[in-house]
Scaffold this motif. Structure first.
Motif, PDB file in Angstrom:
ATOM      1  N   GLY A 117     -11.303   0.116   7.477  1.00 28.24           N
ATOM      2  CA  GLY A 117     -10.660  -0.409   9.035  1.00 28.24           C
ATOM      3  C   GLY A 117     -10.562  -1.729   8.938  1.00 28.24           C
ATOM      4  O   GLY A 117     -10.061  -2.694   9.728  1.00 28.24           O
ATOM      5  N   HIS A 118     -10.451  -2.151   7.192  1.00 29.49           N
ATOM      6  CA  HIS A 118      -9.399  -3.266   7.167  1.00 29.49           C
ATOM      7  C   HIS A 118      -8.086  -3.759   7.086  1.00 29.49           C
ATOM      8  O   HIS A 118      -7.099  -2.440   6.953  1.00 29.49           O
ATOM      9  CB  HIS A 118      -9.750  -4.406   5.555  1.00 29.49           C
ATOM     10  N   ILE A 119      -7.272  -4.692   8.404  1.00 28.61           N
ATOM     11  CA  ILE A 119      -6.290  -4.415   8.382  1.00 28.61           C
ATOM     12  C   ILE A 119      -5.838  -5.797   7.456  1.00 28.61           C
ATOM     13  O   ILE A 119      -6.166  -6.606   7.598  1.00 28.61           O
ATOM     14  CB  ILE A 119      -5.882  -4.644   9.410  1.00 28.61           C
TER      15      ILE A 119
ATOM     16  N   MET B 108       2.084  -9.500   3.876  1.00 25.41           N
ATOM     17  CA  MET B 108      -0.042  -9.782   5.116  1.00 25.41           C
ATOM     18  C   MET B 108      -1.028 -10.819   4.386  1.00 25.41           C
ATOM     19  O   MET B 108      -1.794 -11.129   4.209  1.00 25.41           O
ATOM     20  CB  MET B 108      -0.753  -8.228   4.935  1.00 25.41           C
ATOM     21  N   ASP B 109      -0.583 -10.225   2.745  1.00 27.43           N
ATOM     22  CA  ASP B 109      -1.928 -10.353   1.509  1.00 27.43           C
ATOM     23  C   ASP B 109      -1.200 -10.375   0.133  1.00 27.43           C
ATOM     24  O   ASP B 109       0.294  -9.934  -0.038  1.00 27.43           O
ATOM     25  CB  ASP B 109      -2.492  -9.827   1.710  1.00 27.43           C
ATOM     26  N   GLU B 110      -2.028 -10.624  -0.609  1.00 23.80           N
ATOM     27  CA  GLU B 110      -1.827 -10.934  -2.305  1.00 23.80           C
ATOM     28  C   GLU B 110      -3.125 -11.129  -3.013  1.00 23.80           C
ATOM     29  O   GLU B 110      -3.850 -11.883  -2.532  1.00 23.80           O
ATOM     30  CB  GLU B 110      -0.556 -11.713  -2.491  1.00 23.80           C
TER      31      GLU B 110
ATOM     32  N   GLY C 124       0.370  -1.189  -0.255  1.00 27.52           N
ATOM     33  CA  GLY C 124      -0.020  -0.083  -0.074  1.00 27.52           C
ATOM     34  C   GLY C 124       0.547   1.508   0.067  1.00 27.52           C
ATOM     35  O   GLY C 124       1.741   1.105   0.295  1.00 27.52           O
ATOM     36  N   SER C 125       0.312   2.657  -0.024  1.00 26.44           N
ATOM     37  CA  SER C 125       1.165   3.364  -0.344  1.00 26.44           C
ATOM     38  C   SER C 125       1.425   4.235   1.324  1.00 26.44           C
ATOM     39  O   SER C 125       2.964   4.445   1.215  1.00 26.44           O
ATOM     40  CB  SER C 125       0.582   5.025  -1.010  1.00 26.44           C
ATOM     41  N   SER C 126       0.866   3.609   2.315  1.00 25.83           N
ATOM     42  CA  SER C 126       1.774   4.095   4.004  1.00 25.83           C
ATOM     43  C   SER C 126       2.914   3.565   3.681  1.00 25.83           C
ATOM     44  O   SER C 126       3.231   4.543   4.217  1.00 25.83           O
ATOM     45  CB  SER C 126       0.676   3.177   4.734  1.00 25.83           C
ATOM     46  N   PRO C 127       3.380   2.503   3.659  1.00 27.43           N
ATOM     47  CA  PRO C 127       4.536   2.053   3.908  1.00 27.43           C
ATOM     48  C   PRO C 127       5.684   2.334   3.634  1.00 27.43           C
ATOM     49  O   PRO C 127       6.888   2.607   2.780  1.00 27.43           O
ATOM     50  CB  PRO C 127       4.285   0.199   4.421  1.00 27.43           C
TER      51      PRO C 127
ATOM     52  N   ALA D 151      -8.798   0.957  -7.040  1.00 29.20           N
ATOM     53  CA  ALA D 151      -8.387   0.731  -8.375  1.00 29.20           C
ATOM     54  C   ALA D 151      -7.097   2.177  -8.283  1.00 29.20           C
ATOM     55  O   ALA D 151      -7.159   1.788 -10.285  1.00 29.20           O
ATOM     56  CB  ALA D 151      -9.926   1.620  -8.691  1.00 29.20           C
ATOM     57  N   ARG D 152      -7.145   2.920  -8.042  1.00 30.06           N
ATOM     58  CA  ARG D 152      -6.199   3.867  -8.584  1.00 30.06           C
ATOM     59  C   ARG D 152      -4.559   3.533  -8.318  1.00 30.06           C
ATOM     60  O   ARG D 152      -4.021   3.694  -9.263  1.00 30.06           O
ATOM     61  CB  ARG D 152      -5.521   4.765  -7.204  1.00 30.06           C
ATOM     62  N   PHE D 153      -4.557   1.914  -8.466  1.00 34.87           N
ATOM     63  CA  PHE D 153      -3.080   2.101  -8.911  1.00 34.87           C
ATOM     64  C   PHE D 153      -2.879   0.656  -9.768  1.00 34.87           C
ATOM     65  O   PHE D 153      -2.565   0.215 -10.713  1.00 34.87           O
ATOM     66  CB  PHE D 153      -2.615  -0.176  -7.748  1.00 34.87           C
TER      67      PHE D 153
ATOM     68  N   ALA E 131      -8.699  10.567   4.946  1.00 27.66           N
ATOM     69  CA  ALA E 131      -9.784  10.049   4.840  1.00 27.66           C
ATOM     70  C   ALA E 131      -9.165   7.956   5.866  1.00 27.66           C
ATOM     71  O   ALA E 131     -10.451   7.615   6.001  1.00 27.66           O
ATOM     72  CB  ALA E 131      -8.764   9.117   3.290  1.00 27.66           C
ATOM     73  N   LYS E 132      -8.374   8.726   6.766  1.00 27.98           N
ATOM     74  CA  LYS E 132      -8.432   7.151   7.580  1.00 27.98           C
ATOM     75  C   LYS E 132      -8.528   7.097   9.224  1.00 27.98           C
ATOM     76  O   LYS E 132      -8.269   6.637  10.113  1.00 27.98           O
ATOM     77  CB  LYS E 132      -6.578   6.180   7.675  1.00 27.98           C
ATOM     78  N   ALA E 133      -8.968   8.556   8.800  1.00 27.16           N
ATOM     79  CA  ALA E 133      -9.796   9.168  10.724  1.00 27.16           C
ATOM     80  C   ALA E 133     -10.486   8.209  10.932  1.00 27.16           C
ATOM     81  O   ALA E 133     -10.250   8.193  12.236  1.00 27.16           O
ATOM     82  CB  ALA E 133      -9.250  10.766  10.156  1.00 27.16           C
TER      83      ALA E 133
END
Ligand code: GLP
Length: 222
Positions: A117-119, A52-54, A23-26, A146-148, A182-184
């Motif tokens: 809120g999904h991890i 975590m995921d794929e 994701g963009s956060s890390p 979709a932005r990716f 957006a994460k607030a």
């Protein structure tokens, strides 16, 4: 993450087992780690990673696969041996939690959060006792990601392999990163919400060693 790896002083016999997000956060964190590696401050020789995921339905060679993301932003730049890198897949997901356990469990899980809120890809409604499995993505997640895929909702995979909420809770330490307005609401739920499978991030309230690293905009609902 750098601090914890160095503090732990991993060896070949006792590697540091690290859970990793995409994701963009890390992205900035990975860029900083690569800089630290280049200046000799950190080594991944004795680090074992579990992502975590794929996505399901695109090849690992696809530029937007999480496999490609991880090589582009971290793995190709550091000294981690390829056999110490793990990503969940349709082939290994049934064994993924056992693979983690065989390595002694995850020492530190770095984690992002979706605006719902999904991890990982533990979408709203996921069991808080869940382990690694295949999940159907919600429409909100497909739209957000979709932005990716050049904004093309139809190009976004409809399902993913993801570690479970319990897989994350089983780590000895969890650091969640969240940036932006957006994460607030997700941050508010993580801190003040009732523990519920509707906001899977709330499960982290049960973790004895859970830290959130957020920017100011992400705290606006607190
Ligand atoms: C995806 C990933 C999550 C990630 C979330 C937020 O859905 N599966 O692991 O935390 O997006 O991503 P971003 O950091 O790009 O906002």
């Amino acid at each position: 993450m750098y601090y914890r790896i160095n503090e732990f002083r991993p060896t070949k016999d006792r590697p540091f087992v690290l859970g990793l997000p995409t994701g963009s956060s890390p992205e900035q964190i990975y860029a900083n780690i690569v800089d630290m590696y280049r200046s000799g401050k950190v080594s991944f020789k004795n680090v074992v990673t579990f992502n975590m995921d794929e996505y399901v339905g695109i090849p690992t060679s696809h530029p937007q696969s999480y496999h490609s993301f991880m090589f582009k932003h971290l793995f190709q730049h550091v000294d981690i041996p390829p056999n110490q890198i793990h990503l969940p897949s349709l082939e290994n997901y049934g064994e993924y939690d056992n693979m983690i356990a065989k390595h002694g469990g995850i020492e530190l899980f770095l984690c992002g959060v979706g605006s719902d809120g999904h991890i990982a890809f533990n979408e709203p409604g996921s069991s808080l006792a869940s382990k690694t499995r295949v999940k159907t993505l919600t429409n909100d997640t497909i739209v957000a990601n979709a932005r990716f895929f050049n904004g093309d909702i139809n190009a976004v995979p409809k399902s993913a392999v993801t570690v479970g909420v319990k897989t994350v809770l089983d780590a000895r330490e969890v650091i969640l990163i969240a940036d932006g307005r957006a994460k607030a609401e997700a941050v508010r739920q993580a801190v003040e919400g009732s523990i519920s499978h509707v906001w899977t991030v709330t499960a982290l309230q049960m973790h004895p060693k859970f830290i959130m690293a957020v920017d100011e905009a992400a705290t606006e609902e607190l």
